[in-house]
Design an enzyme around this catalytic site. Sequence first.
Site, PDB file in Angstrom:
ATOM      1  N   ASP A 100     -15.431  18.097  23.544  1.00  0.00           N
ATOM      2  CA  ASP A 100     -16.418  18.687  22.630  1.00  0.00           C
ATOM      3  C   ASP A 100     -16.788  20.106  23.067  1.00  0.00           C
ATOM      4  OD1 ASP A 100     -17.215  17.345  20.376  1.00  0.00           O
ATOM      5  OD2 ASP A 100     -18.716  16.109  21.385  1.00  0.00           O
TER       6      ASP A 100
ATOM      7  N   LYS B 259     -13.496   9.310  13.637  1.00  0.00           N
ATOM      8  CA  LYS B 259     -12.809   9.902  14.790  1.00  0.00           C
ATOM      9  C   LYS B 259     -11.795   8.910  15.366  1.00  0.00           C
ATOM     10  CE  LYS B 259     -16.597  12.991  15.892  1.00  0.00           C
ATOM     11  NZ  LYS B 259     -17.903  13.154  16.528  1.00  0.00           N
TER      12      LYS B 259
ATOM     13  N   GLN C  49     -21.305  10.668  21.340  1.00  0.00           N
ATOM     14  CA  GLN C  49     -21.818  11.041  20.023  1.00  0.00           C
ATOM     15  C   GLN C  49     -23.308  11.388  20.108  1.00  0.00           C
ATOM     16  OE1 GLN C  49     -19.905  11.258  17.074  1.00  0.00           O
ATOM     17  NE2 GLN C  49     -21.772  12.203  16.299  1.00  0.00           N
TER      18      GLN C  49
END
Length: 297
Positions: free
Chosen positions: A121, A54, A98
């Site tokens: 997200d 990422k 994460q």
Amino acid sequence: MTAAIIDGKAFAATLRARVGELATAFEAKAGRKAGLAVVLVGEDPASQVYVRSKGKSTLEAGMNSFEHKLPADTSEADLLAVVEALNADVAVDGILVQLPLPKHIDEQKVIAAINPDKDVDGFHVTNAGRLAVGQPGFVPCTPLGCLMLLKDRLGDLSGLDAVVIGRSNIVGKPMAQLLISESCTVTVAHSRTKDLADVVRRADIVVAAVGRPEMVKGDWIKPGATVIDVGINRVPGAEAGKTRLVGDVDYASAAAVASAITPVPGGVGPMTIAVLLRNTLVAAYRNAGLVLAADAV
Ligand code: NDP
């Protein structure tokens, strides 16, 4: 029939290039780069790979990448303090924590602490709610990527029968919401669904997000249907000691019946990071009070 292959890798590369152009335009207008902060707690090897990938993709798209690597024994309070600092940092447009987090930390509490307007997200309940009622917000990256592939392949989805297999908050539920907003007739199947094969046979669009290797067979697929395989499963390979990746769909038998299908790997997988960059760009424009056309990316 042999299905057309839906090339998610190529689509994702085009999307990333477009995001890169718009990130350059953003920098010229805002006088700063768009920025994505990624927080990793602990040393889970798969998470480390995702975070590295990422970060690299964010820099390649011309955005700032801020990585916060915290030890596995970081307390929940300390992690919440990091999230608060990122919420307040004007250089940070998107925040991604994460998952999974270590067991002693309440994931829902951490997600709830992220400013919904930086929640790229799309996991915050505010964004789930916005999606449900049709307000602008952030949609989880994987299902949004699936929708982009479907619209690219089929154009208008209105009136089509869609079956989503899986009802997770990350994939199945937001996928169903997106398909409803495209005016599909949506069925959500899960582990308690009766006669799953018969349910799937009704579908013009099948989205499989189950986590069971090659569960969906070709004789479950309506001839001419479009199949999106979200599954990423590692199974033993042909050679001893080697593994290979397969989806939730039995590719060979499904490709003989469907009109189009995503391969694994190279289908949905590459879309997730590309959409994350897209969401970060959208966040940057919004946070800076700049207008980005609805169809820009
Ligand atoms: P979850 O484990 O959270 O959800 C799986 C869903 O599948 C559940 O709703 C479950 O039902 C349902 N299910 C399980 N077994 C069956 C069955 N036998 N018949 C019908 N339904 C069943 O998984 P995720 O949604 O997070 O992920 C799904 C898959 O997608 C995984 O393979 C994952 O690796 C992959 N994935 C890929 C991504 C990408 O970037 N391409 C990103 C995210 C996920 P119930 O609710 O009843 O338990």
